[in-house]
Scaffold this motif. Structure first.
Motif, PDB file in Angstrom:
ATOM      1  N   ALA A 100      84.869  90.533  25.189  1.00 12.02           N
ATOM      2  CA  ALA A 100      83.915  91.077  25.845  1.00 12.02           C
ATOM      3  C   ALA A 100      82.881  89.453  24.699  1.00 12.02           C
ATOM      4  CB  ALA A 100      83.397  91.643  25.399  1.00 12.02           C
ATOM      5  N   LEU A 101      83.101  90.439  24.055  1.00  7.57           N
ATOM      6  CA  LEU A 101      81.525  89.718  22.694  1.00  7.57           C
ATOM      7  C   LEU A 101      82.036  88.121  22.175  1.00  7.57           C
ATOM      8  CD1 LEU A 101      82.350  91.658  18.728  1.00  7.57           C
ATOM      9  CD2 LEU A 101      79.849  91.724  20.598  1.00  7.57           C
ATOM     10  N   ALA A 139      79.513  92.717  26.640  1.00  2.91           N
ATOM     11  CA  ALA A 139      79.095  90.942  26.947  1.00  2.91           C
ATOM     12  C   ALA A 139      77.677  90.836  27.019  1.00  2.91           C
ATOM     13  CB  ALA A 139      79.654  91.021  27.951  1.00  2.91           C
ATOM     14  N   TRP A 140      76.447  91.688  26.917  1.00  4.79           N
ATOM     15  CA  TRP A 140      75.383  91.430  27.565  1.00  4.79           C
ATOM     16  C   TRP A 140      74.790  91.744  26.142  1.00  4.79           C
ATOM     17  CZ3 TRP A 140      71.816  95.053  25.617  1.00  4.79           C
ATOM     18  CH2 TRP A 140      70.210  94.354  26.686  1.00  4.79           C
ATOM     19  N   VAL A 141      74.647  91.868  25.852  1.00  2.00           N
ATOM     20  CA  VAL A 141      74.216  91.746  24.035  1.00  2.00           C
ATOM     21  C   VAL A 141      74.705  90.515  22.896  1.00  2.00           C
ATOM     22  CG1 VAL A 141      73.994  92.371  21.709  1.00  2.00           C
ATOM     23  CG2 VAL A 141      73.953  94.257  23.311  1.00  2.00           C
ATOM     24  N   TRP A 142      75.772  89.963  23.585  1.00  2.00           N
ATOM     25  CA  TRP A 142      75.680  88.568  22.857  1.00  2.00           C
ATOM     26  C   TRP A 142      75.410  87.420  24.019  1.00  2.00           C
ATOM     27  CZ3 TRP A 142      76.519  87.140  18.156  1.00  2.00           C
ATOM     28  CH2 TRP A 142      76.609  88.474  17.255  1.00  2.00           C
ATOM     29  N   VAL A 143      75.706  87.711  24.838  1.00  2.00           N
ATOM     30  CA  VAL A 143      75.655  86.616  26.618  1.00  2.00           C
ATOM     31  C   VAL A 143      73.430  86.584  25.971  1.00  2.00           C
ATOM     32  CG1 VAL A 143      74.484  86.372  28.874  1.00  2.00           C
ATOM     33  CG2 VAL A 143      76.699  87.141  28.198  1.00  2.00           C
ATOM     34  N   PHE A 144      72.764  87.361  25.301  1.00  2.00           N
ATOM     35  CA  PHE A 144      71.522  87.102  25.412  1.00  2.00           C
ATOM     36  C   PHE A 144      71.281  87.119  23.661  1.00  2.00           C
ATOM     37  CE2 PHE A 144      67.765  89.505  23.065  1.00  2.00           C
ATOM     38  CZ  PHE A 144      66.670  89.237  23.519  1.00  2.00           C
ATOM     39  N   SER A 145      72.581  87.091  22.974  1.00  3.24           N
ATOM     40  CA  SER A 145      72.388  86.672  21.445  1.00  3.24           C
ATOM     41  C   SER A 145      71.926  85.140  21.222  1.00  3.24           C
ATOM     42  CB  SER A 145      72.605  87.235  20.546  1.00  3.24           C
ATOM     43  OG  SER A 145      72.721  88.824  20.015  1.00  3.24           O
ATOM     44  N   GLY A 146      73.270  84.600  22.381  1.00  4.39           N
ATOM     45  CA  GLY A 146      74.117  83.664  22.488  1.00  4.39           C
ATOM     46  C   GLY A 146      71.839  83.046  22.681  1.00  4.39           C
ATOM     47  N   ASN A 205      74.438  83.621  33.180  1.00  2.00           N
ATOM     48  CA  ASN A 205      74.458  84.551  32.494  1.00  2.00           C
ATOM     49  C   ASN A 205      74.932  85.975  33.141  1.00  2.00           C
ATOM     50  OD1 ASN A 205      73.451  83.496  30.625  1.00  2.00           O
ATOM     51  ND2 ASN A 205      71.062  84.550  30.050  1.00  2.00           N
ATOM     52  N   VAL A 206      74.676  86.204  34.360  1.00  2.00           N
ATOM     53  CA  VAL A 206      75.085  87.198  35.322  1.00  2.00           C
ATOM     54  C   VAL A 206      76.924  87.194  35.167  1.00  2.00           C
ATOM     55  CG1 VAL A 206      75.383  88.959  37.548  1.00  2.00           C
ATOM     56  CG2 VAL A 206      73.465  87.628  36.624  1.00  2.00           C
ATOM     57  N   ALA A 207      77.082  85.972  35.336  1.00  2.00           N
ATOM     58  CA  ALA A 207      78.175  85.383  35.583  1.00  2.00           C
ATOM     59  C   ALA A 207      79.215  85.919  34.361  1.00  2.00           C
ATOM     60  CB  ALA A 207      78.961  84.500  36.077  1.00  2.00           C
ATOM     61  N   LEU A 208      78.766  85.345  33.333  1.00  2.00           N
ATOM     62  CA  LEU A 208      79.050  85.900  31.832  1.00  2.00           C
ATOM     63  C   LEU A 208      79.711  87.192  31.444  1.00  2.00           C
ATOM     64  CD1 LEU A 208      77.144  82.946  29.651  1.00  2.00           C
ATOM     65  CD2 LEU A 208      80.414  83.180  30.516  1.00  2.00           C
ATOM     66  N   LEU A 209      78.341  87.992  32.203  1.00  4.65           N
ATOM     67  CA  LEU A 209      78.755  89.662  31.853  1.00  4.65           C
ATOM     68  C   LEU A 209      79.739  90.122  32.956  1.00  4.65           C
ATOM     69  CD1 LEU A 209      77.279  91.862  31.460  1.00  4.65           C
ATOM     70  CD2 LEU A 209      75.676  92.947  32.706  1.00  4.65           C
ATOM     71  N   VAL A 210      79.900  89.756  34.058  1.00  3.76           N
ATOM     72  CA  VAL A 210      80.697  90.350  34.597  1.00  3.76           C
ATOM     73  C   VAL A 210      81.863  89.653  34.002  1.00  3.76           C
ATOM     74  CG1 VAL A 210      81.932  89.748  37.383  1.00  3.76           C
ATOM     75  CG2 VAL A 210      79.689  90.272  36.677  1.00  3.76           C
ATOM     76  N   GLY A 211      82.259  88.392  33.649  1.00  6.97           N
ATOM     77  CA  GLY A 211      83.264  87.973  33.651  1.00  6.97           C
ATOM     78  C   GLY A 211      83.835  87.945  32.131  1.00  6.97           C
ATOM     79  N   GLY A 212      82.981  88.575  31.024  1.00 11.57           N
ATOM     80  CA  GLY A 212      83.485  89.094  29.837  1.00 11.57           C
ATOM     81  C   GLY A 212      83.428  90.744  29.836  1.00 11.57           C
ATOM     82  N   THR A 213      82.956  91.419  31.065  1.00 12.94           N
ATOM     83  CA  THR A 213      83.273  92.984  31.151  1.00 12.94           C
ATOM     84  C   THR A 213      84.517  93.030  31.604  1.00 12.94           C
ATOM     85  OG1 THR A 213      80.617  93.581  31.498  1.00 12.94           O
ATOM     86  CG2 THR A 213      82.719  95.194  32.072  1.00 12.94           C
ATOM     87  N   LEU A 214      84.970  92.483  32.565  1.00 13.84           N
ATOM     88  CA  LEU A 214      86.298  92.137  33.439  1.00 13.84           C
ATOM     89  C   LEU A 214      87.602  91.411  31.797  1.00 13.84           C
ATOM     90  CD1 LEU A 214      86.023  90.554  36.627  1.00 13.84           C
ATOM     91  CD2 LEU A 214      86.107  93.101  36.555  1.00 13.84           C
TER      92      LEU A 214
END
Length: 179
Positions: free
Chosen positions: A155-156, A70-77, A105-114
């Motif tokens: 997550a990606l 999730a983190w890598v693809w938030v950053f990549s996006g 981005n933090v919400a996307l990380l948390v949401g993607g992880t969940l």
């Protein structure tokens, strides 16, 4: 065996840096020693509590790969949206072009992880809660699609699509502010 030993040494070395970066000012030698001791304790607990090592080798890396994906693809996006180089002075000091946090981005990380953790499964008893989204849908998390660990891909997708949808305005404002 050599690759496992080198991975362990790299993990201990990196964990020492992480402690230093987190603000624990003990010096390089002591932070590496503390990190090594913590890793040894975790290894000992796993050795005493897990009877099948293959479940650990499959379960833990998959669980860890979900937030990383999730983190890598938030950053990549966000990187895909950028048309200019980063403003370097703003990267090394606060109050520059870039905010300390982009809460989206933090919400996307948390949401993607969940979402991702809800769509993977593990044989480890203490990771038995994973796959909760499969169970909500009436799907067995240990068979068929439930055993596919599709949560890493989910997550990606959450990270990438979320960043591509939410970040264009923020990225354009950052790039305009540095001009």
């Amino acid at each position: 065996g050599l690759s496992l030993v080198s991975a362990l040494v790299l993990t201990i070395y990196s964990a020492g840096f992480t402690l230093d970066a987190a603000g624990v000012r003990l010096g390089r030698r002591w932070s590496t020693l503390i990190a090594g001791a913590a890793i040894a304790v975790v290894g000992g607990v796993l050795a005493l509590t897990v009877t099948d090592l293959s479940t650990v080798v499959r379960g833990i890396p998959t669980a860890l790969s979900v937030p990383v994906a999730a983190w890598v693809w938030v950053f990549s996006g966000e990187m895909m949206l950028r048309t200019r180089r980063f403003h370097q002075p703003s990267l090394v000091r606060r109050g520059g072009v870039y905010p300390d946090w982009r809460w989206v981005n933090v919400a996307l990380l948390v949401g993607g992880t969940l979402v991702g953790l809800g769509l993977i499964s593990s044989e480890l008893p203490w990771l038995g809660w994973e796959g909760y989204l499969f169970r909500l849908g009436g799907i067995d998390p240990r068979a068929g699609i439930g055993a596919s660990n599709i949560g890493v891909v989910a997550a990606l997708a959450v990270g990438l699509v979320g960043a591509l949808v939410s970040a264009p305005g923020a990225v354009r404002r950052q790039e305009a502010a540095r001009a």
